[in-house]
Write an enzyme that holds these catalytic residues in place. Structure first.
Site, PDB file in Angstrom:
ATOM      1  N   HIS A 235       3.144   7.108  -5.431  1.00  6.03           N
ATOM      2  CA  HIS A 235       2.231   6.108  -5.281  1.00  6.03           C
ATOM      3  C   HIS A 235       1.208   6.463  -3.874  1.00  6.03           C
ATOM      4  O   HIS A 235       0.484   5.579  -3.492  1.00  6.03           O
ATOM      5  CB  HIS A 235       2.543   4.737  -5.158  1.00  6.03           C
ATOM      6  CG  HIS A 235       3.278   4.013  -6.385  1.00  6.03           C
ATOM      7  ND1 HIS A 235       2.620   4.175  -7.638  1.00  6.03           N
ATOM      8  CD2 HIS A 235       4.668   4.202  -6.561  1.00  6.03           C
ATOM      9  CE1 HIS A 235       3.497   3.788  -8.478  1.00  6.03           C
ATOM     10  NE2 HIS A 235       4.699   3.841  -8.125  1.00  6.03           N
ATOM     11  N   ARG A 291     -12.019  -2.297   1.597  1.00  2.00           N
ATOM     12  CA  ARG A 291     -12.135  -1.523   2.736  1.00  2.00           C
ATOM     13  C   ARG A 291     -12.885  -0.140   2.321  1.00  2.00           C
ATOM     14  O   ARG A 291     -12.866   0.065   1.116  1.00  2.00           O
ATOM     15  CB  ARG A 291     -10.847  -1.079   3.518  1.00  2.00           C
ATOM     16  CG  ARG A 291     -10.191  -0.328   2.609  1.00  2.00           C
ATOM     17  CD  ARG A 291      -8.434   0.145   2.980  1.00  2.00           C
ATOM     18  NE  ARG A 291      -7.926   1.095   2.052  1.00  2.00           N
ATOM     19  CZ  ARG A 291      -7.075   0.564   1.148  1.00  2.00           C
ATOM     20  NH1 ARG A 291      -7.171  -0.545   0.770  1.00  2.00           N
ATOM     21  NH2 ARG A 291      -6.643   1.693   0.329  1.00  2.00           N
TER      22      ARG A 291
HETATM   23  C1  MV4 Z   1       0.595   0.160 -14.835  1.00  2.00           C
HETATM   24  C2  MV4 Z   1       1.151   1.510 -15.245  1.00  2.00           C
HETATM   25  C3  MV4 Z   1       1.380   1.547 -16.658  1.00  2.00           C
HETATM   26  N1  MV4 Z   1       0.963   0.527 -17.573  1.00  2.00           N
HETATM   27  N2  MV4 Z   1       0.723  -0.727 -15.448  1.00  2.00           N
HETATM   28  C4  MV4 Z   1       1.489   1.461 -10.270  1.00  2.00           C
HETATM   29  C5  MV4 Z   1       0.922   0.834  -8.972  1.00  2.00           C
HETATM   30  C6  MV4 Z   1       0.067  -0.099  -9.296  1.00  2.00           C
HETATM   31  N3  MV4 Z   1      -1.169   0.016  -8.571  1.00  2.00           N
HETATM   32  C7  MV4 Z   1      -0.150  -0.125 -10.544  1.00  2.00           C
HETATM   33  N4  MV4 Z   1       0.578   0.859 -11.221  1.00  2.00           N
HETATM   34  C8  MV4 Z   1       0.714   1.192 -12.591  1.00  2.00           C
HETATM   35  N5  MV4 Z   1       0.594   0.304 -13.350  1.00  2.00           N
HETATM   36  C9  MV4 Z   1       0.815  -0.458 -16.930  1.00  2.00           C
HETATM   37  N6  MV4 Z   1       0.462  -1.635 -17.588  1.00  2.00           N
HETATM   38  C10 MV4 Z   1       1.306   2.437 -14.415  1.00  2.00           C
HETATM   39  C11 MV4 Z   1       1.035   2.658 -13.130  1.00  2.00           C
HETATM   40  C12 MV4 Z   1       1.243   3.668 -12.201  1.00  2.00           C
HETATM   41  C13 MV4 Z   1       0.242   3.999 -11.411  1.00  2.00           C
HETATM   42  C14 MV4 Z   1      -1.091   3.624 -11.555  1.00  2.00           C
HETATM   43  C15 MV4 Z   1      -1.970   4.107 -10.816  1.00  2.00           C
HETATM   44  C16 MV4 Z   1      -1.970   5.079 -10.205  1.00  2.00           C
HETATM   45  C17 MV4 Z   1      -0.593   5.608  -9.984  1.00  2.00           C
HETATM   46  C18 MV4 Z   1       0.372   5.257 -10.735  1.00  2.00           C
HETATM   47  C19 MV4 Z   1       1.667   5.878 -10.547  1.00  2.00           C
HETATM   48  C20 MV4 Z   1       2.670   5.237 -11.310  1.00  2.00           C
HETATM   49  C21 MV4 Z   1       2.546   4.232 -12.082  1.00  2.00           C
END
Ligand code: MV4
Length: 657
Positions: A235, A291
């Protein structure tokens, strides 16, 4: 427009804001901690105020001290940068209460976006699409299981109070739901003190696409297109780019409109980023950041706009400098975040002095945003960013070529960096093809491998050429007449040579040096022989091929940078092995500088190998240090709260009684 602003930040973003303010004729006031007394941003500002000790909580997070400095310096506004107090609604309110303009959104907008679940509810109400799921207050397990059935597996259980990937659990089948829910609620309770969860359809190969929005105080809101930030590790963004690979104009317009509606829904003012998670043709609101983001330069490079100038103008009450139809997209920009982190130590921050730092040349295709110079230290107290390297090209392939070349030219020694990872990503075919999604690095674990490649002959040659040019073998400091200092390898019979032992990582290499004339020499490594000449510092001729090289020396260790790689070669004095060769035996030493936050070892107590002895913290990373052997704690050299340097002796053990 303001006459004087204070920048409540440090590092590259402070330098970046100062550059724009200076271009606009605005005086700048920096603030600095004990550790940043001589930092670049302090030098660049018109004046600088000390605000406290090195730890951020005793300096850059002290809102009152920052506001007091602004008032004493006569600053009319404060720019918070990113991180620190940039999304702190109380600080924004305190600035306004003291008649100082906070260069950012209103406190209410910061608060509205501070809770992930509240933000989603607001966006849903504004008609912005969310991932199909359940975000309500009902938390009965049976009810939530029924919601999961309706959504369709696989589903994701997310802690409502979570964020940044914490508190997420994938459930593939109904039979696993109840147990997974219980674990997720327990983790949420433990991590956030709030066990509420939401259930969403799990997107298996999502992309992180975010839209830059800007709003003024006159009701104007525009977007400045999208950025793709899918290349992340745990992340943390590694590579960001604009526009998103494969994005078509219609989808760009739809996402841009959704982002502007999201901003309007909360009465937004200033620079903001609406994050979406996208899969196929779908895109769903994830969160909104209130931001200026780290990655804003890629947007600036494709639009030709200066977003910090926009921030200053909007904060001063002006209208947005451009209307939507005046903002155009040209070319492609890719940003690589250059960090001091050690791949061999699970990417832990690598602190130390940048004893060699030679960034690539900047120009129309390369921008470098940095807050450090050669000789600066990467501190244990702050984010270990060295720079943001941004490449622009007429299209993505061109941008990528410029980026790869610039990464190869980037020379850093004194700390370990993620440059090898960035270089590998830049030439990875799947990345070059634009197949980016959040699982990219997970699919290519070898990109993250901490392979300490065996140094090429060039590295040994450069190290030895430097050694010979600087007076010879094992020149004991302060004793220029020592017989060990001779490098003429004179022998009574046969060709003179000198046998040396060189260490690279965990490998030892025997080298035989046959000095020639005029500084030339022959190097034998194994069965191979190489002819070497170092005509001047920074150049090496190896077997007739002339190359530019850089060598940073620290005692008997030589870091050689060449051909986009870097290797550390160390001359081993066989008669005096270094103490670190003993650590891991009866010693526990600090693997990095940090603060001892937990001490569990007691003198005289019996321990088994692997038992946790203490916890060391550096830059929000906590590391549990364990006993290297079975034995008895003979001496404890530290106490809780102590700051220790890398390599410091922490605990000494003796064999079990
Ligand atoms: C998710 C997802 C898959 N499906 N929601 C990770 C942190 C948070 N910002 C939301 N994230 C995710 N939500 C659903 N329904 C996968 C992620 C995710 C991710 C999202 C954006 C950027 C990097 C990521 C890395 C791992 C998992």
């Amino acid at each position: 427009m303001f006459r004087t602003i204070l920048i409540a930040n440090r590092g590259e973003i402070a330098c970046r804001v100062i550059r724009t303010a200076r271009r606009m004729g605005i005086r700048t006031v920096a603030v600095f901690s004990e550790a940043d007394r001589d930092a670049l941003h302090v030098r660049m500002a018109d004046e600088a105020w000390y605000i406290g000790r090195a730890p951020a909580r005793e300096s850059y997070l002290l809102g009152d001290a920052i506001i007091a400095a602004a008032k004493r310096a006569g600053a009319e506004a404060i720019h918070p940068g990113y991180g620190f107090l940039s999304e702190n609604a109380e600080f924004a309110g305190a600035c306004m209460a003291d008649g100082i303009v906070f260069i950012g959104p209103p406190p209410a907008a910061i608060r509205a976006m501070g809770s992930k679940s509240a933000a989603k509810a607001l966006m849903e109400k504004a008609g912005v699409k969310l991932v199909p799921g359940y975000h309500g207050a009902e938390q009965d397990p049976g009810f939530l299981q029924a919601q999961a059935e309706t959504i369709g597996y696989p589903v994701l259980i997310k802690a409502s109070a979570g964020g940044g990937g914490k508190g997420m659990r994938v459930v593939e089948n109904p039979v696993d739901f109840a147990a997974a829910l219980e674990v997720a609620q327990g983790e949420a309770r433990a991590s956030f003190g709030d066990d509420r969860v939401l259930i969403e359809r799990y997107l298996t190969r999502p992309r992180h696409i975010e839209i830059q929005v800007f709003a003024d105080t006159h009701g104007n809101i525009v977007h400045l297109f999208e950025r793709d930030c899918s290349i992340q590790r745990r992340h943390q963004k590694v590579i960001e780019e604009a526009p998103a690979p494969g994005m078509d104009a219609a989808r760009r317009a739809a996402m841009g409109q959704a982002a502007c509606e999201a901003a309007r829904a909360i009465g937004y003012v200033g620079a903001g980023t609406v994050e979406f998670i996208a899969e196929g043709d779908d895109f769903f609101f994830m969160e909104m950041n209130t931001r200026l983001q780290v990655e804003h330069p890629v947007t600036e490079m494709i639009t030709g706009q200066d977003l910090v100038e926009w921030q200053l103008r909007v904060a001063a009450g002006e209208e947005l400098p451009s209307r939507q139809q005046q903002i155009s997209l040209t070319g492609h920009a890719i940003e690589a975040r250059v960090y001091a982190e050690d791949p061999a130590r699970d990417w832990m921050p690598s602190t130390g002095v940048l004893n060699h730092l030679r960034p690539p040349q900047t120009g129309p295709h390369i921008r470098l945003d940095t807050g450090v110079r050669a000789g600066d230290a990467i501190s244990v107290h702050y984010d270990p960013m060295i720079a943001k390297l941004i490449a622009w090209g007429e299209d993505r392939d061109a941008a990528l070529r410029h980026l790869a070349t610039a990464l190869d030219d980037y020379e850093v020694a004194g700390v370990r960096t993620n440059l090898p990872l960035l270089r590998r990503i830049a030439v990875e075919p799947e990345f070059q093809a634009g197949a980016v999604d959040t699982g990219f690095l997970g699919r290519h674990p070898r990109l993250l491998a901490a392979t300490e490649d065996t140094p090429p002959a060039l590295a040994f040659a450069a190290a030895l050429a430097t050694l010979l040019a600087e007076g010879g073998v094992a020149n004991p400091p302060g004793d220029p007449h020592s017989p060990w200092g001779l490098a003429n390898a004179w022998r009574l019979n046969g060709a003179g040579y000198q046998d040396l032992l060189l260490r690279a990582g965990a490998e030892a290499h025997e080298a035989r040096v046959f000095p020639g004339t005029g500084g030339a020499f022959t190097l034998q490594l194994g069965r191979a022989r190489h002819e070497i000449l170092r005509p001047e510092p920074g150049t090496l001729i190896l077997d007739g091929v002339r190359r530019r090289i850089a060598v940073a020396r620290s005692g008997d260790a030589f870091t050689v940078l060449a051909d986009g790689g870097s290797w550390t070669v160390e001359l081993v004095d066989k008669l005096h092995p270094k103490t670190e060769d003993r650590a891991g035996g009866d010693l526990l030493t600090a693997p990095m500088p940090g603060r001892v936050v937990r001490l569990l070892a007691e003198p005289g107590s019996e321990v088994t190998r692997g038992a946790v002895m203490l916890v060391l913290e550096a830059m929000k990373v906590q590391m549990r240090l364990t006993a290297p052997c079975d034995g008895v704690v003979e001496a404890v050299r530290v106490a809780e709260g102590d700051l220790v340097e890398e390599g410091a002796e922490l605990i000494r053990f003796r064999p079990p009684d």
